[in-house]
Design a protein around this motif. Sequence first.
Motif, PDB file in Angstrom:
ATOM      1  N   THR A  89      -8.854  -2.302   5.327  1.00  0.00           N
ATOM      2  CA  THR A  89      -8.143  -1.547   6.362  1.00  0.00           C
ATOM      3  C   THR A  89      -9.167  -0.885   7.265  1.00  0.00           C
ATOM      4  O   THR A  89     -10.372  -0.952   7.002  1.00  0.00           O
ATOM      5  N   ILE A 109      -5.314  -6.129  -2.310  1.00  0.00           N
ATOM      6  CA  ILE A 109      -4.279  -6.612  -1.375  1.00  0.00           C
ATOM      7  C   ILE A 109      -3.693  -7.939  -1.857  1.00  0.00           C
ATOM      8  O   ILE A 109      -4.257  -8.606  -2.725  1.00  0.00           O
ATOM      9  N   ASP A 110      -2.584  -8.300  -1.229  1.00  0.00           N
ATOM     10  CA  ASP A 110      -1.962  -9.592  -1.463  1.00  0.00           C
ATOM     11  C   ASP A 110      -2.635 -10.591  -0.506  1.00  0.00           C
ATOM     12  O   ASP A 110      -2.786 -10.298   0.681  1.00  0.00           O
ATOM     13  N   THR A 113      -0.383 -11.745   2.736  1.00  0.00           N
ATOM     14  CA  THR A 113      -0.002 -10.789   3.798  1.00  0.00           C
ATOM     15  C   THR A 113      -1.142  -9.860   4.204  1.00  0.00           C
ATOM     16  O   THR A 113      -1.060  -9.198   5.240  1.00  0.00           O
ATOM     17  N   ASN A 115      -1.647  -7.134   2.937  1.00  0.00           N
ATOM     18  CA  ASN A 115      -1.192  -5.770   2.652  1.00  0.00           C
ATOM     19  C   ASN A 115      -1.366  -5.450   1.174  1.00  0.00           C
ATOM     20  O   ASN A 115      -1.468  -6.358   0.338  1.00  0.00           O
ATOM     21  N   ASP A 117      -1.073  -4.910  -2.587  1.00  0.00           N
ATOM     22  CA  ASP A 117      -0.266  -5.715  -3.500  1.00  0.00           C
ATOM     23  C   ASP A 117       0.462  -4.789  -4.472  1.00  0.00           C
ATOM     24  O   ASP A 117      -0.189  -4.099  -5.259  1.00  0.00           O
ATOM     25  N   THR A 140      -0.022   3.346   2.253  1.00  0.00           N
ATOM     26  CA  THR A 140       0.067   1.908   2.512  1.00  0.00           C
ATOM     27  C   THR A 140      -0.328   1.681   3.969  1.00  0.00           C
ATOM     28  O   THR A 140      -0.219   2.599   4.790  1.00  0.00           O
ATOM     29  N   ASP A 142       0.371  -1.005   7.188  1.00  0.00           N
ATOM     30  CA  ASP A 142       1.114  -2.173   7.688  1.00  0.00           C
ATOM     31  C   ASP A 142       0.145  -2.995   8.541  1.00  0.00           C
ATOM     32  O   ASP A 142       0.175  -2.982   9.774  1.00  0.00           O
ATOM     33  N   CYS A 148       4.479  -3.531   4.779  1.00  0.00           N
ATOM     34  CA  CYS A 148       4.184  -3.877   3.382  1.00  0.00           C
ATOM     35  C   CYS A 148       5.484  -4.258   2.669  1.00  0.00           C
ATOM     36  O   CYS A 148       6.578  -4.056   3.202  1.00  0.00           O
ATOM     37  N   ASP A 149       5.343  -4.737   1.452  1.00  0.00           N
ATOM     38  CA  ASP A 149       6.527  -5.077   0.654  1.00  0.00           C
ATOM     39  C   ASP A 149       7.042  -3.776   0.023  1.00  0.00           C
ATOM     40  O   ASP A 149       6.696  -3.425  -1.106  1.00  0.00           O
ATOM     41  N   TYR A 150       7.855  -3.049   0.783  1.00  0.00           N
ATOM     42  CA  TYR A 150       8.180  -1.667   0.417  1.00  0.00           C
ATOM     43  C   TYR A 150       9.145  -1.508  -0.752  1.00  0.00           C
ATOM     44  O   TYR A 150       9.109  -0.473  -1.413  1.00  0.00           O
ATOM     45  N   TYR A 176      11.454  -4.622   8.203  1.00  0.00           N
ATOM     46  CA  TYR A 176      11.339  -4.970   6.793  1.00  0.00           C
ATOM     47  C   TYR A 176      12.747  -4.933   6.213  1.00  0.00           C
ATOM     48  O   TYR A 176      13.327  -3.864   6.048  1.00  0.00           O
TER      49      TYR A 176
END
Length: 386
Positions: A89, A109-110, A113, A115, A117, A140, A142, A148-150, A176
């Motif tokens: 980041t 992170i993933d 994405t 973002n 994980d 987090t 974005d 992100c996968d919230y 999202y």
Amino acid sequence: MSERPTIEFIDLKAQRQHIGQAMEDAILKVVREGSYILGPEVQQFEAGLAGFCGAKHAIGVANGTDALILVLEALGIGPGDAVICPSFTFAATAEVVAWMGATPVFAEIDEATYNIDPKGLAAALDTARKHDLKPRALITVDLFGQACDYDPIEAFCKQNGLVLIADSAQGYGARYKGRIAGAIGDFATTSFFPAKPLGCYGDGGAILTDNDEHTALILSLRFHGKGSYKYDNVRIGVNSRLDTLQAAVLIEKLKVYAEEIEKRQLVAQRYTEALKDIVTTPYVMPDCVSTFAQYTIRVDADRRDAFQAALKAKGVPTTVYYPKPLHQQTAYKHFPVAGNGLPISERVAKEVVALPMHPYLDKATQDYIIEAVREALAPARESAVA
Ligand SMILES: Cc1ncc(COP(=O)(O)O)c(C=O)c1O
């Protein structure tokens, strides 16, 4: 190769032209009326910003870094506290934690994405505890405009008593699963740095939240800890207000923001269609819309410099966000890292490269960029086949 156009990485002049006279009128109105600090445009913009994403409150501040600091200050986060955040980041995400005397704990992170994980959060929590730190919050990011996968992140925060702070500097307005970034998290912060999807003509930032008490506290903190009026100082605060002039600029920009996010989708789709057979193109999760703050592809690490040089020679600017994850940076390498290290963050930092991206990228210019990208990668593909 077709004729060489002049290519901006982010074309703010084209946006200016699109908005037209309304922008100049708005700026001049502030100059003439003279209410330069917390003039009526600031509240008007704050209401618009909150309304756009569905948050209850928006508080304009001096920049996106201060937005994060003021949230941490309002939460009383300091020495002995851990704040989990990604390492891949912009520095501000972790800088603010260290600035408050707390400890950033870097999480993985993933790979699809970029973002944080959700599956790596438990390891980060363990690491914080092993260092005798009190886990207080998760920041987090974005990244590149994708939320992100919230759902799992929120569940994790709830289960572990962590405050969720969404750093939506790049992703304010992203979608999202039916929600909009800005209104996700206990707090969301954003930046109006000129190059951001929603940028002003200088520095600016905002905090968004549904929390009434923290809103009142942050409104005081941003104005020298003021109480009932300007010279009533009830706590230690700072000077971090959004300028009236910048609010006036942002009111005009917010009017076209939804349309610009749409235009960014078209630009991104064109890139992806034309490049997905030769490079890793951005992955957007189902039921999500990215603001595409950046259009980031991945190339082989050992070819990235040559790739960028080849594009530069053709007048195509590119940028690497970010060449080194924070846990490998001089200022941050002594902070704890979750689990057994962050191999994905380290790998992608060597491979990512962002192409010109803005809502006003015309088709002819984009075709030229695409052709340049394909040509720059062609020798490797041929030798790979041979
Ligand atoms: C993810 C992220 N967080 C925080 C910031 C800080 O914003 P600002 O430059 O307005 O202080 C930025 C912007 O550069 C950013 O990209």
